[in-house]
Design a protein around this motif. Sequence first.
Motif, PDB file in Angstrom:
ATOM      1  N   LEU A 119       7.969 -11.905 -14.621  1.00 57.70           N
ATOM      2  CA  LEU A 119       9.060 -11.408 -14.113  1.00 57.70           C
ATOM      3  C   LEU A 119       9.454 -12.054 -12.692  1.00 57.70           C
ATOM      4  O   LEU A 119       8.513 -12.342 -11.954  1.00 57.70           O
ATOM      5  N   ALA A 120      10.884 -12.460 -12.654  1.00 55.21           N
ATOM      6  CA  ALA A 120      11.100 -13.206 -11.387  1.00 55.21           C
ATOM      7  C   ALA A 120      10.965 -12.223 -10.161  1.00 55.21           C
ATOM      8  O   ALA A 120      11.413 -11.027 -10.490  1.00 55.21           O
ATOM      9  N   TYR A 121      10.912 -12.398  -9.212  1.00 52.87           N
ATOM     10  CA  TYR A 121      10.762 -11.572  -7.918  1.00 52.87           C
ATOM     11  C   TYR A 121      12.150 -11.332  -7.593  1.00 52.87           C
ATOM     12  O   TYR A 121      13.173 -11.940  -7.742  1.00 52.87           O
ATOM     13  N   GLU A 122      12.245 -10.099  -7.307  1.00 50.86           N
ATOM     14  CA  GLU A 122      13.536  -9.261  -6.762  1.00 50.86           C
ATOM     15  C   GLU A 122      14.353  -9.160  -8.096  1.00 50.86           C
ATOM     16  O   GLU A 122      15.488  -8.430  -7.974  1.00 50.86           O
ATOM     17  N   SER A 123      13.850  -9.192  -9.093  1.00 49.86           N
ATOM     18  CA  SER A 123      14.527  -8.989 -10.533  1.00 49.86           C
ATOM     19  C   SER A 123      14.345  -7.487 -10.736  1.00 49.86           C
ATOM     20  O   SER A 123      13.491  -6.673 -10.068  1.00 49.86           O
ATOM     21  N   LYS A 124      15.432  -6.709 -11.488  1.00 49.19           N
ATOM     22  CA  LYS A 124      15.479  -5.403 -11.570  1.00 49.19           C
ATOM     23  C   LYS A 124      14.300  -4.972 -12.073  1.00 49.19           C
ATOM     24  O   LYS A 124      13.673  -3.786 -11.630  1.00 49.19           O
ATOM     25  N   GLU A 125      13.750  -5.543 -13.225  1.00 48.78           N
ATOM     26  CA  GLU A 125      12.585  -5.220 -14.032  1.00 48.78           C
ATOM     27  C   GLU A 125      11.077  -5.156 -13.207  1.00 48.78           C
ATOM     28  O   GLU A 125      10.561  -4.016 -13.059  1.00 48.78           O
ATOM     29  N   LEU A 126      11.132  -6.192 -12.255  1.00 47.78           N
ATOM     30  CA  LEU A 126       9.887  -6.058 -11.356  1.00 47.78           C
ATOM     31  C   LEU A 126       9.783  -5.118 -10.350  1.00 47.78           C
ATOM     32  O   LEU A 126       8.820  -4.521 -10.176  1.00 47.78           O
ATOM     33  N   LEU A 127      11.068  -5.154  -9.790  1.00 48.01           N
ATOM     34  CA  LEU A 127      11.219  -4.097  -8.596  1.00 48.01           C
ATOM     35  C   LEU A 127      11.082  -2.694  -9.268  1.00 48.01           C
ATOM     36  O   LEU A 127      10.279  -1.659  -8.586  1.00 48.01           O
ATOM     37  N   ALA A 128      11.387  -2.367 -10.669  1.00 45.69           N
ATOM     38  CA  ALA A 128      11.570  -1.105 -11.208  1.00 45.69           C
ATOM     39  C   ALA A 128       9.953  -0.970 -11.367  1.00 45.69           C
ATOM     40  O   ALA A 128       9.366   0.420 -11.283  1.00 45.69           O
ATOM     41  N   ILE A 129       9.147  -1.664 -12.254  1.00 45.03           N
ATOM     42  CA  ILE A 129       7.741  -1.353 -12.254  1.00 45.03           C
ATOM     43  C   ILE A 129       6.981  -1.137 -11.285  1.00 45.03           C
ATOM     44  O   ILE A 129       6.197  -0.386 -11.074  1.00 45.03           O
ATOM     45  N   THR A 130       7.200  -1.963 -10.166  1.00 48.01           N
ATOM     46  CA  THR A 130       6.520  -1.877  -8.757  1.00 48.01           C
ATOM     47  C   THR A 130       6.983  -0.534  -8.075  1.00 48.01           C
ATOM     48  O   THR A 130       5.856   0.178  -7.680  1.00 48.01           O
ATOM     49  N   ALA A 131       7.998  -0.193  -8.137  1.00 45.88           N
ATOM     50  CA  ALA A 131       8.438   1.219  -7.834  1.00 45.88           C
ATOM     51  C   ALA A 131       7.876   2.502  -8.268  1.00 45.88           C
ATOM     52  O   ALA A 131       7.476   3.136  -7.696  1.00 45.88           O
ATOM     53  N   TYR A 132       7.935   2.257  -9.731  1.00 46.31           N
ATOM     54  CA  TYR A 132       7.247   3.205 -10.403  1.00 46.31           C
ATOM     55  C   TYR A 132       5.784   3.344 -10.261  1.00 46.31           C
ATOM     56  O   TYR A 132       5.328   4.580  -9.945  1.00 46.31           O
ATOM     57  N   ILE A 133       5.127   2.431  -9.942  1.00 47.46           N
ATOM     58  CA  ILE A 133       3.516   2.228  -9.907  1.00 47.46           C
ATOM     59  C   ILE A 133       3.304   2.670  -8.252  1.00 47.46           C
ATOM     60  O   ILE A 133       2.359   3.619  -8.009  1.00 47.46           O
ATOM     61  N   ALA A 134       4.188   2.400  -7.352  1.00 45.70           N
ATOM     62  CA  ALA A 134       4.062   2.795  -5.992  1.00 45.70           C
ATOM     63  C   ALA A 134       4.317   4.482  -5.742  1.00 45.70           C
ATOM     64  O   ALA A 134       3.508   4.912  -4.942  1.00 45.70           O
ATOM     65  N   LEU A 135       5.044   4.780  -6.683  1.00 50.48           N
ATOM     66  CA  LEU A 135       5.452   6.372  -6.383  1.00 50.48           C
ATOM     67  C   LEU A 135       4.206   7.225  -6.879  1.00 50.48           C
ATOM     68  O   LEU A 135       4.122   7.989  -6.244  1.00 50.48           O
ATOM     69  N   GLN A 136       3.200   6.489  -7.705  1.00 53.15           N
ATOM     70  CA  GLN A 136       2.278   7.447  -7.906  1.00 53.15           C
ATOM     71  C   GLN A 136       1.203   7.752  -6.812  1.00 53.15           C
ATOM     72  O   GLN A 136       0.205   8.444  -6.735  1.00 53.15           O
ATOM     73  N   SER A 137       1.419   6.747  -5.754  1.00 50.18           N
ATOM     74  CA  SER A 137       0.582   6.829  -4.754  1.00 50.18           C
ATOM     75  C   SER A 137       1.371   7.336  -3.488  1.00 50.18           C
ATOM     76  O   SER A 137       0.741   7.278  -2.327  1.00 50.18           O
ATOM     77  N   LYS A 138       2.438   7.784  -3.550  1.00 45.47           N
ATOM     78  CA  LYS A 138       3.295   8.430  -2.446  1.00 45.47           C
ATOM     79  C   LYS A 138       2.433   9.417  -1.777  1.00 45.47           C
ATOM     80  O   LYS A 138       1.803  10.280  -2.263  1.00 45.47           O
ATOM     81  N   GLY A 139       2.168   9.534  -0.517  1.00 47.26           N
ATOM     82  CA  GLY A 139       1.751  10.531   0.294  1.00 47.26           C
ATOM     83  C   GLY A 139       0.090  10.331   0.602  1.00 47.26           C
ATOM     84  O   GLY A 139      -0.590  10.973   1.119  1.00 47.26           O
TER      85      GLY A 139
END
Length: 239
Positions: free
Chosen positions: A102-122
């Motif tokens: 996936l291209a950097y800054e693409s909606k798809e890569l940002l979306a998967i990254t954000a979803y994974i990152a959310l699991q570690s929030k806090g």
Amino acid sequence: MAAPNEAGNKKKSSYELMSAETKAMQDDASLNPAMFWVAEGESLWQSKAGSKNIACASCHGDAKKSMRGVATQYPKMVKGKLQTLEGQINQCRSGAQGSPALAYESKELLAITAYIALQSKGMPIAVRETSANKAELEKGRHSFNERMGQLNLSCAQCHEDRAGLKLGGSPIPQGHPNAYPIYRLEWQTLGSLQRRLRNCMSGVRAQQFEYGSPEMAQLELFLMWRAKGMLLEAPGVRP
């Protein structure tokens, strides 16, 4: 080697410098625009893709369990190579799914990254110096402290020496990466840490590191090491 601010000034998230209204946007999932990307990321997690027709969930199962704590550990060494979270996502796509990166800054890569990152929030950032990453960490540290561009400024001169002072009427943050990817009001979209770093390089009129480059990964590693112990806020909101 001690992390900056570890023995002196308290590490402070730029969240603490925001207005009450912007803090509320980050704190309330119904107000945080980044949650649109998170929802897309959850859908992509479950979607089969590539020549092997498998989903992220096919290997990793429920992200709420398997991805908990993952974002606090990147960048890290994977099979002898320094890998960012985005880089690891693309490695899984090409290796496990048989899909194009996936291209950097693409909606798809940002979306998967954000979803994974959310699991570690806090959870606290857990990047540590090791014998395996020491050389890469030192290169990132050098980039942070090296003057660059026509303005002849380093990251450290703003985010350590002048942190807390004002630039253009706004307080200068310590420059910690604990909320990425972030929805930035100035951008009106979600963006990665690498996008923000490239913005800074452009601001001092320096040659920007390329997205996904070793130099970017090294600088990310140093910044995450520098912020170790801080709680992950991703996906964050910033002005």
